[in-house]
Each structure stands twice: as C-alpha cells, then as structure tokens.
Design a protein around this motif. Structure first.
Motif, mmCIF file in Angstrom:
data_model
loop_
_atom_site.group_PDB
_atom_site.id
_atom_site.type_symbol
_atom_site.label_atom_id
_atom_site.label_comp_id
_atom_site.label_asym_id
_atom_site.label_seq_id
_atom_site.Cartn_x
_atom_site.Cartn_y
_atom_site.Cartn_z
ATOM 1 N N GLY A 173 81.962 55.507 25.087
ATOM 2 C CA GLY A 173 82.305 55.087 26.440
ATOM 3 C C GLY A 173 83.652 55.601 26.919
ATOM 4 O O GLY A 173 83.958 55.531 28.098
ATOM 5 N N ALA A 174 84.470 56.104 25.992
ATOM 6 C CA ALA A 174 85.781 56.655 26.374
ATOM 7 C C ALA A 174 85.622 58.136 26.723
ATOM 8 O O ALA A 174 84.585 58.743 26.451
ATOM 9 C CB ALA A 174 86.768 56.478 25.228
ATOM 10 N N ASN A 175 86.636 58.704 27.296
ATOM 11 C CA ASN A 175 86.630 60.114 27.654
ATOM 12 C C ASN A 175 86.607 60.951 26.368
ATOM 13 O O ASN A 175 87.591 60.986 25.624
ATOM 14 C CB ASN A 175 87.848 60.462 28.505
ATOM 15 N N GLN A 176 85.510 61.618 26.112
ATOM 16 C CA GLN A 176 85.329 62.399 24.889
ATOM 17 C C GLN A 176 86.256 63.605 24.813
ATOM 18 O O GLN A 176 86.453 64.173 23.738
ATOM 19 C CB GLN A 176 83.862 62.851 24.768
ATOM 20 N N HIS A 177 86.838 63.982 25.920
ATOM 21 C CA HIS A 177 87.741 65.130 25.950
ATOM 22 C C HIS A 177 89.170 64.761 25.572
ATOM 23 O O HIS A 177 89.976 65.634 25.243
ATOM 24 C CB HIS A 177 87.715 65.795 27.329
ATOM 25 N N LYS B 45 90.882 64.373 31.865
ATOM 26 C CA LYS B 45 90.079 64.019 33.040
ATOM 27 C C LYS B 45 89.550 65.278 33.725
ATOM 28 O O LYS B 45 88.411 65.302 34.189
ATOM 29 C CB LYS B 45 90.918 63.186 34.022
ATOM 30 N N VAL B 46 90.389 66.307 33.782
ATOM 31 C CA VAL B 46 89.965 67.566 34.398
ATOM 32 C C VAL B 46 88.811 68.166 33.598
ATOM 33 O O VAL B 46 87.781 68.554 34.168
ATOM 34 C CB VAL B 46 91.147 68.562 34.497
ATOM 35 N N LEU B 47 88.953 68.224 32.270
ATOM 36 C CA LEU B 47 87.886 68.788 31.434
ATOM 37 C C LEU B 47 86.611 67.969 31.533
ATOM 38 O O LEU B 47 85.513 68.524 31.610
ATOM 39 C CB LEU B 47 88.344 68.892 29.976
ATOM 40 N N ARG B 48 86.754 66.644 31.522
ATOM 41 C CA ARG B 48 85.569 65.790 31.638
ATOM 42 C C ARG B 48 84.838 66.053 32.948
ATOM 43 O O ARG B 48 83.615 66.192 32.974
ATOM 44 C CB ARG B 48 85.974 64.310 31.552
ATOM 45 N N TYR B 49 85.597 66.139 34.031
ATOM 46 C CA TYR B 49 84.955 66.359 35.325
ATOM 47 C C TYR B 49 84.267 67.722 35.378
ATOM 48 O O TYR B 49 83.114 67.822 35.812
ATOM 49 C CB TYR B 49 85.966 66.232 36.473
ATOM 50 N N LEU B 50 84.962 68.760 34.938
ATOM 51 C CA LEU B 50 84.366 70.100 34.960
ATOM 52 C C LEU B 50 83.101 70.146 34.111
ATOM 53 O O LEU B 50 82.077 70.689 34.533
ATOM 54 C CB LEU B 50 85.376 71.144 34.478
ATOM 55 N N THR C 167 84.326 59.593 40.221
ATOM 56 C CA THR C 167 83.066 59.763 39.511
ATOM 57 C C THR C 167 82.959 58.838 38.300
ATOM 58 O O THR C 167 81.891 58.295 38.018
ATOM 59 C CB THR C 167 82.910 61.228 39.036
ATOM 60 N N HIS C 168 84.058 58.661 37.598
ATOM 61 C CA HIS C 168 84.020 57.916 36.342
ATOM 62 C C HIS C 168 84.684 56.548 36.427
ATOM 63 O O HIS C 168 85.023 55.971 35.390
ATOM 64 C CB HIS C 168 84.642 58.749 35.223
ATOM 65 N N ALA C 169 84.853 56.042 37.634
ATOM 66 C CA ALA C 169 85.444 54.701 37.784
ATOM 67 C C ALA C 169 84.486 53.672 37.203
ATOM 68 O O ALA C 169 83.264 53.773 37.365
ATOM 69 C CB ALA C 169 85.705 54.406 39.255
ATOM 70 N N LYS C 170 85.056 52.714 36.521
ATOM 71 C CA LYS C 170 84.219 51.653 35.944
ATOM 72 C C LYS C 170 83.808 50.701 37.050
ATOM 73 O O LYS C 170 84.600 50.280 37.857
ATOM 74 C CB LYS C 170 84.991 50.920 34.855
ATOM 75 N N ASP D 107 94.447 66.044 23.282
ATOM 76 C CA ASP D 107 95.581 65.678 22.431
ATOM 77 C C ASP D 107 95.812 66.736 21.358
ATOM 78 O O ASP D 107 96.949 67.117 21.078
ATOM 79 C CB ASP D 107 95.347 64.323 21.765
ATOM 80 N N LEU D 108 94.733 67.223 20.773
ATOM 81 C CA LEU D 108 94.807 68.244 19.732
ATOM 82 C C LEU D 108 95.324 69.575 20.287
ATOM 83 O O LEU D 108 96.249 70.171 19.742
ATOM 84 C CB LEU D 108 93.415 68.441 19.110
ATOM 85 N N LEU D 109 94.729 70.042 21.364
ATOM 86 C CA LEU D 109 95.066 71.362 21.895
ATOM 87 C C LEU D 109 96.468 71.442 22.489
ATOM 88 O O LEU D 109 97.144 72.467 22.368
ATOM 89 C CB LEU D 109 94.039 71.793 22.950
ATOM 90 N N PHE D 110 96.909 70.378 23.131
ATOM 91 C CA PHE D 110 98.193 70.417 23.823
ATOM 92 C C PHE D 110 99.327 69.755 23.033
ATOM 93 O O PHE D 110 100.474 69.776 23.463
ATOM 94 C CB PHE D 110 98.068 69.799 25.219
ATOM 95 N N GLY D 111 98.993 69.176 21.875
ATOM 96 C CA GLY D 111 100.020 68.590 21.016
ATOM 97 C C GLY D 111 100.647 69.649 20.131
ATOM 98 O O GLY D 111 100.305 70.834 20.192
ATOM 99 N N LYS D 112 101.596 69.218 19.301
ATOM 100 C CA LYS D 112 102.240 70.165 18.382
ATOM 101 C C LYS D 112 102.845 69.433 17.193
ATOM 102 O O LYS D 112 103.115 68.234 17.246
ATOM 103 C CB LYS D 112 103.306 70.979 19.109
ATOM 104 N N TRP D 113 103.037 70.188 16.122
ATOM 105 C CA TRP D 113 103.695 69.680 14.930
ATOM 106 C C TRP D 113 105.201 69.780 15.134
ATOM 107 O O TRP D 113 105.700 70.795 15.602
ATOM 108 C CB TRP D 113 103.292 70.488 13.699
#
Length: 184
Positions: free
Chosen positions: A103-107, A145-150, A180-183, A112-118
């Motif tokens: 139910g959460a945003n799967q993206h 949210k952008v990726l989910r919508y696209l 679109t994804h408002a509860k 978090d992985l792609l834009f995060g860093k060590w």
C-alpha cells in the motif's frame, strides 16, 4: 562650488569578469555625477549578467534532474520486475533499506537507494572512530512520487522528460500524483 578631494585619484578593482576602473579624481559636480552614474551602470550590467547566468543554470539544472529522473525510472522498472525482486531486496538490505510495505509507494525505497550515498561519520561516544553509513537524501523523497506517477501512467523512460515538461514540470507531476494517489 565645493570640490571633493581624495588621496586616491583612481581606483582599479579586479573581478573575475574584467577589471573595473573608476576615476576618483573629482574636480566638479559633473565628475561626481559621472562617477556615480558609472558605478550604477556597471552594477546594473553585472546584476543583469549574473541574473541571466543564474536563470540559465537553473534551466540546465532542471533539465539534468528530469534526465536523471528518466534514468531512475528505467532502473526502478527493471528493479521491480518479478525476476529481479530477489536481487532488489538484497541490494536494499545491503544499504540498510527495506522494501516498501503493501500500500506504500513502491518507488520510495528505490529512490532512497538511487539518490542516497555512503558517508563516513564519527561514532558517538568514541573520540577518533568513524563508521560508514548509508544516508538517504531527504530532498529526493519527492522523486518517488514522480516515478510512481510516471509508471502508473505507463510513461516510458524515453518519454519521461517530455512528459514532465508538458505536464507542469516537477510541481505539476507532484500535484498529479497527489491527486491520483490521495487516500480516500
């Protein structure tokens, strides 16, 4: 008529753009008026140039972001393929992240992985000890949210930039996703 005298007869200021020469030898009101006008004109010209450069940089920055979002969409789609889920979960765990709950945003975890860093940081309570930890980029959370919508609209990575630009750019896509994804 009062005459302004100064121990300086001229001043040259070097900037990264060009040297600026101001004649500080004032013998008349006209000289003072010219000095002030020269400074004002120079300041206005520089302000305009810097403003134009800033706007160009802003546009280039947005273009780069939209292209990066298109690439992130491609990666997210690959990571979310059924055959790749096992590998995706492993890489998320290796970075201290968990898959999204039902139910959460799967993206979100992928963003978090792609834009995060060590990063290396000091260990609390230990003077000279550091540890390497993975840090999420909190500013990038909205990209999920952008990726989910696209993805929900079937927009391909190849068409993502054009779609973002033609639908209100970042703010427009965020609004569309929220709507679109408002509860209910």
């Amino acid at each position: 008529m009062n005459t302004f005298t100064s121990s300086f007869s001229a001043i040259a200021v070097s900037t990264t753009k060009q040297p600026l020469d101001f004649d500080l030898a004032i013998a008349s009101q006209a000289d003072m008026d010219n000095l002030v006008k020269s400074f004002q004109d120079n300041f206005d010209r520089q302000s305009t140039e810097f403003g134009n450069a800033l706007r160009a940089l802003e546009v280039a920055s947005h273009d780069a972001l939209y292209h990066n979002l298109a690439v992130a969409l491609a990666i997210a789609l690959v990571m979310m393929e059924q055959d790749n889920l096992q590998f995706t979960i492993q890489v998320l765990h290796a970075h201290g992240l968990s898959p999204a709950r039902k139910g959460a945003n799967q993206h979100r975890p992928i963003v978090d992985l792609l834009f995060g860093k060590w990063v290396d940081r000091k260990v609390k309570g230990k003077k000279d000890e550091t540890e390497t930890v993975f840090v999420r980029n909190r500013s990038a959370e909205k990209y999920a949210k952008v990726l989910r919508y696209l993805a929900s609209r079937g927009i391909s990575p190849a068409n993502a930039v054009a779609y973002i630009l033609s639908n209100g750019k970042m703010d427009g896509i965020l609004q569309l996703d929220t709507k679109t994804h408002a509860k209910s």
